[in-house]
Design an enzyme around this catalytic site. Structure first.
Site, PDB file in Angstrom:
ATOM      1  N   THR A 185      25.907   6.144  -0.793  1.00 42.36           N
ATOM      2  CA  THR A 185      26.088   5.528  -2.118  1.00 42.36           C
ATOM      3  C   THR A 185      27.464   4.873  -2.088  1.00 42.36           C
ATOM      4  OG1 THR A 185      26.815   7.546  -3.169  1.00 42.36           O
ATOM      5  CG2 THR A 185      24.398   7.113  -3.392  1.00 42.36           C
ATOM      6  N   GLU A 330      19.112   5.954  -3.288  1.00 41.29           N
ATOM      7  CA  GLU A 330      18.071   7.171  -3.479  1.00 41.29           C
ATOM      8  C   GLU A 330      16.754   7.145  -3.475  1.00 41.29           C
ATOM      9  OE1 GLU A 330      22.069   8.312  -5.743  1.00 41.29           O
ATOM     10  OE2 GLU A 330      20.908   6.496  -5.191  1.00 41.29           O
ATOM     11  N   LYS A 440      27.810   3.125 -27.758  1.00 38.90           N
ATOM     12  CA  LYS A 440      27.074   3.746 -29.076  1.00 38.90           C
ATOM     13  C   LYS A 440      28.078   3.503 -30.214  1.00 38.90           C
ATOM     14  CE  LYS A 440      24.452   8.139 -29.524  1.00 38.90           C
ATOM     15  NZ  LYS A 440      24.055   9.413 -28.934  1.00 38.90           N
ATOM     16  N   TRP A 445      22.540   2.851 -30.380  1.00 37.66           N
ATOM     17  CA  TRP A 445      22.889   2.307 -29.033  1.00 37.66           C
ATOM     18  C   TRP A 445      23.063   0.875 -29.054  1.00 37.66           C
ATOM     19  CZ3 TRP A 445      19.482   5.711 -25.015  1.00 37.66           C
ATOM     20  CH2 TRP A 445      20.143   6.943 -24.758  1.00 37.66           C
TER      21      TRP A 445
END
Length: 545
Positions: A185, A330, A440, A445
């Site tokens: 990654t 992944e 938030k 959100w």
């Protein structure tokens, strides 16, 4: 009852034999800056065999790691095939990693050999002495004598090494579940993490990439593979091309808008894939220097959310559909593709296209809340996306066993993606944010992705990125960072008014900053970690409305 079907391991050696014979007339063409140099897949197979023989002469006789530090080119494709076919493990090194991270991943993987393009030798040479396991460096396209290698490291020329060996053709029988390739990654938080793809997972993933539901590659296609071969295995395109017979056009180091336009004009690809920033740059290039790109039947965009305005621009100006996909290192990386089914039309079809798409049959998905409870697929419940399947990682590579920190990314066989979103009853995914990027405000959100995508539809906005900043009353509020076109006189009030019809009033940003460019990660995504650091360090001039 026992099956009557014959068995046969799904290995890269098997794929190489097929691609080099049945699909042997397909080609890989690498851009040189003025034209291309070409090989047939039959020639690629022969050279991949020579590479395997050469690596055996350097002591590679098992599953040792052989790294590539290369752009997208013919030789990199030879390595993609020859290294895993012989039973070794291909390790693609990200050219854009910071030096300390590059050293870390080589030492973590215990790479024995590095194959490197001569054009990036200046990036490798300073850190090579810190790479304890490396014993050989093979230089592609340049003079190996220019590399000052540390003691214990032998330097070779790629072509000279291959010319000295007969091609291997009898690829060994391998366990299809053994590692074929290793990709790390990008390491935006903490050290990069290694994902080891199996021969089987690459085969199954390649079959899905070729399928009509996803990228629909055939031998009639010419694929411009802009997405780097060191990033999530170039989204599986090199292996899928060998499987389908689609020809490949490789841009090498010429990834800027002007040479990409030249490549398209010369090679007329039918299919292309890259992150949104590539297509934004190409769009700006074509606005200044128009050319016909309707030879593209479609382009795939992934890596981060694509602004709907960019999708509309390509379809309306150039007659090229932009298909959005989602995935991660992944996930090999294919996770979902936004193809519109026959029953969707008008606004409903557009809503599906601007989401992340539908999961293929081999990808199982769920969303969970903060407590880990599984939420319904009702297109309303929002939670963290988790996935599992035969080409989805269920752990990270660790030479010494899995640490608790690494295992925290997995939930009883499910990969915790860190993406937040919702899913329709028929499996269409819409991501609203990365978990670490969610804003938030007052317990509610606000989607940074939604803010960015809407604002980048403004004709004067080149880039826009939203981050959360502290607020005494609401805990967090959005800070909108904006890159305007040169010479633009658009005001903050006008930009806020542009957002207003699309959002609730409380979601509208009241803090704004203007910057020259949104910082990018090593794979071209917006680097909000660096933006947050700039804010905390007082390096942004913030305007409050």
């Amino acid at each position: 009852m026992q099956s009557t079907m014959a068995d046969g391991d799904l290995t890269i050696g098997r794929l190489l034999r097929y691609g080099g014979t049945v699909q042997g007339r397909g080609t890989v063409r690498t851009w040189t800056g003025a034209d291309t140099r070409s090989e047939t897949y039959a020639e690629v197979a022969t050279r991949a065999g020579r590479l395997a023989s050469a690596l055996r002469s350097l002591g590679i006789d098992g599953d040792q790691r052989v790294a590539t530090f290369m752009w997208n080119n013919n030789e990199h494709l030879e390595a993609y095939l020859g290294i895993p076919a012989m039973g070794a493990v291909l390790h693609t090194l990200n050219i854009r990693l910071a030096p300390e991270q590059l050293s870390y991943v080589v030492n973590h993987a215990q790479d024995s050999v590095i194959i490197v393009d001569a054009t990036v030798l200046p990036l490798l040479e300073p850190v090579l002495p810190t790479m304890d396991s490396v014993r050989h460096v093979v230089v592609v396209g340049g003079d190996p004598a220019t590399l000052e290698a540390p003691a214990g490291v032998t330097v070779h020329g790629y072509d000279e090494l291959l010319d000295a060996h007969e091609p291997q053709t009898d690829w060994p029988a391998l366990d299809e579940r053994s590692a074929a390739a290793l990709c790390y990654t990008s390491g935006t938080t903490g050290d990069p993490k290694g994902v080891a793809y199996s021969h089987r997972s690459i085969w199954l993933h390649s079959m899905q990439v070729c399928a009509a539901q996803t990228m629909a590659l055939t031998a009639r296609d010419t694929v411009l593979a802009v997405v780097p071969m060191f990033h999530a295995m170039s989204w599986g395109l090199p292996y899928a091309a060998m499987m389908s017979g689609a020809s490949l056009v490789m841009p090498d180091r010429y990834l800027q808008p002007e040479p990409l336009a030249a490549i398209m004009q010369a090679e007329r690809p039918t299919f292309a894939a890259a992150v949104p920033t590539i297509w934004q740059g190409l769009n700006a290039q074509l606005e200044q220097h128009p050319q016909d790109i309707s030879h593209l039947r479609e382009v795939i965009v992934g890596g981060s959310a694509c602004p709907p305005s960019l999708m509309r621009a390509f379809e309306e100006r150039y007659d090229v559909p932009v298909i959005q996909a989602w995935g991660m290192t992944e996930t090999s990386p294919l996770g979902s593709v936004a193809r519109v089914p026959s029953w969707a039309e008008g606004d409903e079809a557009w809503a599906l296209r601007t989401g992340q798409g539908q999961f293929p049959a081999s990808v199982e998905a769920r969303i969970v809340d903060d407590a880990g409870s599984v939420l319904p697929w009702d297109d309303e419940a929002v939670g963290e996306l988790e996935v599992t399947g035969p080409w989805i990682a269920d752990s990270y590579y660790s030479p010494d066993g899995q640490s608790d920190a690494l295992q925290a990314n997995f939930d009883d066989g499910w990969l915790r993606t860190g993406d937040v979103g919702r899913i329709t009853p028929d499996g269409f995914l819409t991501l609203t944010d990365r978990a670490k990027d969610v804003i938030k405000s007052g317990g509610e959100w606000i989607s940074s992705v939604e803010l960015e995508n809407i604002l980048m539809g403004h004709p004067d906005v080149v880039e826009a990125a939203a981050i959360a900043i502290p607020d005494e009353k609401w805990q967090e509020r959005p800070l909108m960072t904006v890159v305007l076109k040169d010479g633009s006189s658009t005001t903050t009030e006008q930009l806020r008014d542009y957002l207003a019809p699309h959002l609730a009033k409380w979601q509208l940003p009241d803090s704004w900053a203007y910057i020259d460019e949104v910082p990018k990660t090593s794979v071209g995504k917006f680097d909000k970690k660096r933006l947050r650091a700039r804010f905390q360090e007082g390096d942004l001039t913030v305007e409050h409305l």
